[in-house]
Scaffold this active site. Structure first.
Site, mmCIF file in Angstrom:
data_model
loop_
_atom_site.group_PDB
_atom_site.id
_atom_site.type_symbol
_atom_site.label_atom_id
_atom_site.label_comp_id
_atom_site.label_asym_id
_atom_site.label_seq_id
_atom_site.Cartn_x
_atom_site.Cartn_y
_atom_site.Cartn_z
ATOM 1 N N HIS A 245 0.826 -1.213 0.000
ATOM 2 C CA HIS A 245 0.000 0.000 0.000
ATOM 3 C C HIS A 245 0.861 1.264 0.000
ATOM 4 C CE1 HIS A 245 0.968 0.877 4.214
ATOM 5 N NE2 HIS A 245 0.868 -0.426 4.422
ATOM 6 N N GLU B 200 -2.755 -6.865 7.498
ATOM 7 C CA GLU B 200 -1.525 -6.612 8.240
ATOM 8 C C GLU B 200 -1.459 -7.500 9.482
ATOM 9 O OE1 GLU B 200 1.497 -6.011 8.606
ATOM 10 O OE2 GLU B 200 1.612 -3.830 8.369
#
Length: 212
Positions: A8, A88
């Site tokens: 990201h 994550e």
């Protein structure tokens, strides 16, 4: 077959660690710089896709979804799947800043793979869910696109490579995360995957293993 792994773009948590004390990790937005990073990498991702209609798998965190949106490729995707197993590493709800520093120090001393955060996950836990995702990824089936784009997080992407290449834990722990909006391209031929370029290393792997 080809797999594009994209971290990201820069998020609020990358520039303000105290953001984790007031905003859930999954809800951290991109910064203005992160938005520029995502737009800047969009032509490169389009070039790598080379007109193919990919299967896209994205972590459901806000920063990964925003990164994907700014790539502006939704219309050309064969499928777009929010995939929680690509999220994550879980550090455990809203974080206490003092304890956060303690946990980072302990994790570094103990080892990033095996250290379990008190209210979250170890790297080994992330490794397990990445393995489950890969086992369900049916790229060899005729109905599945031969090109896959994965938009995820630094540690998660390193562990995905660890699984695909069978890297040792020692090698994994010696590697650095890709930078925000940095990508790697994996290509498969004859049943073997190849990495377009290695990850940066902050030390040599203690067991002497190398990436390529």
């Amino acid at each position: 077959m080809k797999m594009i792994l994209l971290r990201h773009a820069e998020s609020l948590g990358n520039v303000d660690e105290l953001a984790y004390t007031r905003i859930p990790d999954h809800a951290l937005p991109l910064t203005a710089k992160g938005e520029r990073e995502a737009r800047a990498v969009a032509p490169e991702i389009a070039r790598l896709l080379d007109g193919e209609r990919p299967a896209v798998y994205v972590s459901p965190y806000l920063r990964t979804r925003e990164t994907l949106r700014l790539l502006d490729i939704r219309a050309s995707c064969e499928r777009l799947v929010p995939e929680p197993r690509l999220r994550e590493q879980d550090w455990g709800n809203l974080q206490d800043p003092a304890d956060q520093e303690v946990q980072k120090a302990r994790r570094h001393e103990f080892g990033h793979f095996f250290y379990r955060l008190p209210f979250g996950e170890s790297g080994a836990d992330v490794d397990d869910r990445v393995a489950a995702f890969l086992s369900d990824l049916r790229m060899r089936e005729e109905s599945h696109p031969e090109t896959v784009l994965i938009v995820s997080h630094g540690l998660t992407l390193r562990l995905l490579c660890r699984r695909l290449f069978g890297w040792s834990i020692e090698l994994f722990e010696s590697l650095s995360n890709p930078a925000t909006c940095e990508y790697r391209v994996l290509s498969e031929s004859g049943g073997k995957w190849a990495l377009d370029r290695p990850f940066a290393q902050w030390r040599e792997s203690p067991d002497g293993e190398t990436q390529l």
